[in-house]
Design a protein around this motif. Sequence first.
Motif, PDB file in Angstrom:
ATOM      1  N   GLU A 218       9.253  -1.873  -4.418  1.00 43.14           N
ATOM      2  CA  GLU A 218       9.484  -3.297  -4.770  1.00 43.14           C
ATOM      3  C   GLU A 218       8.372  -4.167  -4.147  1.00 43.14           C
ATOM      4  O   GLU A 218       7.755  -4.996  -4.816  1.00 43.14           O
ATOM      5  N   ILE A 219       8.093  -3.926  -2.874  1.00 41.92           N
ATOM      6  CA  ILE A 219       7.065  -4.718  -2.175  1.00 41.92           C
ATOM      7  C   ILE A 219       5.662  -4.324  -2.658  1.00 41.92           C
ATOM      8  O   ILE A 219       4.800  -5.184  -2.876  1.00 41.92           O
ATOM      9  N   PHE A 220       5.431  -3.036  -2.856  1.00 37.19           N
ATOM     10  CA  PHE A 220       4.105  -2.578  -3.277  1.00 37.19           C
ATOM     11  C   PHE A 220       3.763  -3.129  -4.665  1.00 37.19           C
ATOM     12  O   PHE A 220       2.625  -3.518  -4.922  1.00 37.19           O
ATOM     13  N   MET A 221       4.753  -3.166  -5.556  1.00 41.33           N
ATOM     14  CA  MET A 221       4.467  -3.671  -6.911  1.00 41.33           C
ATOM     15  C   MET A 221       4.087  -5.148  -6.869  1.00 41.33           C
ATOM     16  O   MET A 221       3.162  -5.576  -7.542  1.00 41.33           O
ATOM     17  N   LEU A 222       4.796  -5.920  -6.043  1.00 48.72           N
ATOM     18  CA  LEU A 222       4.477  -7.352  -5.922  1.00 48.72           C
ATOM     19  C   LEU A 222       3.043  -7.566  -5.474  1.00 48.72           C
ATOM     20  O   LEU A 222       2.426  -8.583  -5.758  1.00 48.72           O
ATOM     21  N   ASN A 223       2.516  -6.593  -4.730  1.00 43.38           N
ATOM     22  CA  ASN A 223       1.166  -6.702  -4.173  1.00 43.38           C
ATOM     23  C   ASN A 223       0.128  -5.869  -4.916  1.00 43.38           C
ATOM     24  O   ASN A 223      -0.980  -5.669  -4.402  1.00 43.38           O
ATOM     25  N   GLN A 224       0.516  -5.387  -6.089  1.00 38.95           N
ATOM     26  CA  GLN A 224      -0.385  -4.538  -6.899  1.00 38.95           C
ATOM     27  C   GLN A 224      -0.966  -3.350  -6.119  1.00 38.95           C
ATOM     28  O   GLN A 224      -2.126  -2.965  -6.280  1.00 38.95           O
ATOM     29  N   VAL A 225      -0.167  -2.788  -5.240  1.00 43.00           N
ATOM     30  CA  VAL A 225      -0.601  -1.565  -4.538  1.00 43.00           C
ATOM     31  C   VAL A 225      -0.580  -0.437  -5.562  1.00 43.00           C
ATOM     32  O   VAL A 225       0.394  -0.287  -6.309  1.00 43.00           O
ATOM     33  N   PRO A 226      -1.657   0.379  -5.631  1.00 43.33           N
ATOM     34  CA  PRO A 226      -1.689   1.405  -6.674  1.00 43.33           C
ATOM     35  C   PRO A 226      -0.553   2.413  -6.559  1.00 43.33           C
ATOM     36  O   PRO A 226      -0.099   2.730  -5.454  1.00 43.33           O
ATOM     37  N   GLU A 227      -0.144   2.887  -7.716  1.00 39.16           N
ATOM     38  CA  GLU A 227       0.826   3.975  -7.803  1.00 39.16           C
ATOM     39  C   GLU A 227       0.260   5.173  -7.018  1.00 39.16           C
ATOM     40  O   GLU A 227      -0.935   5.460  -7.105  1.00 39.16           O
ATOM     41  N   GLY A 228       1.080   5.829  -6.218  1.00 36.39           N
ATOM     42  CA  GLY A 228       0.599   7.015  -5.501  1.00 36.39           C
ATOM     43  C   GLY A 228       0.263   6.767  -4.036  1.00 36.39           C
ATOM     44  O   GLY A 228      -0.030   7.703  -3.308  1.00 36.39           O
ATOM     45  N   VAL A 229       0.297   5.501  -3.601  1.00 36.19           N
ATOM     46  CA  VAL A 229       0.052   5.247  -2.172  1.00 36.19           C
ATOM     47  C   VAL A 229       1.250   5.736  -1.357  1.00 36.19           C
ATOM     48  O   VAL A 229       1.120   6.266  -0.258  1.00 36.19           O
ATOM     49  N   SER A 230       2.454   5.551  -1.941  1.00 34.72           N
ATOM     50  CA  SER A 230       3.666   6.054  -1.277  1.00 34.72           C
ATOM     51  C   SER A 230       4.396   6.976  -2.253  1.00 34.72           C
ATOM     52  O   SER A 230       4.884   6.516  -3.282  1.00 34.72           O
ATOM     53  N   SER A 231       4.455   8.261  -1.927  1.00 30.75           N
ATOM     54  CA  SER A 231       5.175   9.189  -2.808  1.00 30.75           C
ATOM     55  C   SER A 231       6.290   9.884  -2.055  1.00 30.75           C
ATOM     56  O   SER A 231       6.206  10.075  -0.838  1.00 30.75           O
TER      57      SER A 231
END
Length: 507
Positions: free
Chosen positions: A200-213
């Motif tokens: 939820e937080i990563f998407m708001l910040n445009q963190v790329p997919e795959g940083v947290s798996s």
Amino acid sequence: MQDFLSTLKINETNAGISTGAKWFSSSNNEPSFSPVDGKVIAFVSLAAEEDYDTIIQEAQKAFSVWKSVPAPKRGDVIRQLGDGFRKYKNELGSLISYETGKSFQEGLGEVQEVIDICDFASGLSRQIYGLTMHSERPDHRMYEQYHSLGIVGIITAFNFPAAVWAWNSALAWVCGDVTVWKPSPKAPLTAIACQKITSEIFMLNQVPEGVSSVVCGNNDIGELLTKDKRIPLVSATGSTAMGRKVAVAVAQRLGKSLLELGGNNAIIISPDADLQIALTASVFGAIGTAGQRCTSTRRLIIHSSIYDDFKQRLVKAYQQLKIGNPLESGIHMGPLIDKTAVEGYLAAIERCKAEGGHFLVEGGLLEGSGYDSRCYVKPCIAEVSPDLPIVQEETFAPILYVMRYETIEEAIAIQNGVSQGLSSSIMSLNLRETELFLSNAGSDCGIANVNIGTSGAEIGGAFGGEKDSGGGRESGSDCWKAYMRRQTNTINYGNQLPLAQGIKFDL
Ligand code: UN1
């Protein structure tokens, strides 16, 4: 369905593989049982080998982008992540309590540990310092800097299903790494909830997919992680036996491992102790998380002059303990994680008796209404000689061994005389004793405390132990260095090429 599950977006059946916003399911659905009532909380689909490979490829792509984001910007995302966990503190604390059986208070404490490490990591993102040094050569400058490492594989145990992941991942992310987490198959729902809050937080910040798996799975997935050359660092928490396997597999390919393994932690109780502090610390250390922390207090080494008095106080305190549904307030101890843990606890009690231990407070299964899951046991205390074989082992259960000593040197020798070396403490107001305990001739553990118990470390210090406890250090202090690669840079700004060590070489 409990309210906290829906707030955390846990469904009846959950995909257990995720790179962030994306979730992948498989046909292999396994239940997560609650030891609180024995019910299935929800189903989780487990990863197969092909799923694992997809995750690692996505992680590699993410690393190439994430490592170029300035560290303070990464730290700002982790600051927001801490706020995300603040928002869900009650719900996640409830899920942790329901899925693992630890008391709600301890569930909240665990989420607080996640929040604290996010705050720490956020500050750290502006303090990733290297040293500068003077060169032996004229017109040269030398310094060292830290670069991102790559994919960090994180293997966690059921007993701290959120905090230990966060210690590793919050630091790894600000260091520019990406993480692949294999949670314990005994607490996968907590991992899924943590991943949903993170994404939820990563998407708001445009963190790329795959940083947290997250890759939910069994031991085979753990083995893939340890053998995978694409993963420069594997951080694993669990038993010493598991750690040995991980260490060998990672070393075989010259990877780095960070191991946080079992403990056999003791408290020395001196005649100069504040006995009330000693009592509370000992009981919390022994029965907190039902004795299933790697920092749990397993041994009390008590001076003979106060031995009988302290024993009586302990027995009285144990009679007052409330054991039951850990989500209810006022409960000191909930169930063990599962029936296998109960079997291990019962077997250890039998062995202790056979080896000559004498029980001051008897153990056993708790039966009757409210204890339907058959995972509730009685915390117990056995009087032993320090060298009994069972006392050398870590049994993940609320069994406390008490023993006596005459001199402080003897107490320290007993404390150090086991193969593990995680946490230790001394209860004393006598400076000579406490300083000796902390000196080079004192405790051989990674953690040595004075007038507090063996468990409940703060995130600001380095956490980990020596000997069979694995030698790793996680969370605060300068532990971040394990998640980075160090580079030494020497720069010549002169018009000559003087060689180091004075070597002459002219062309
Ligand atoms: C563990 O049991 O693996 O110091 C970690 C403590 C907690 C962490 C325990 N902060 O008890």
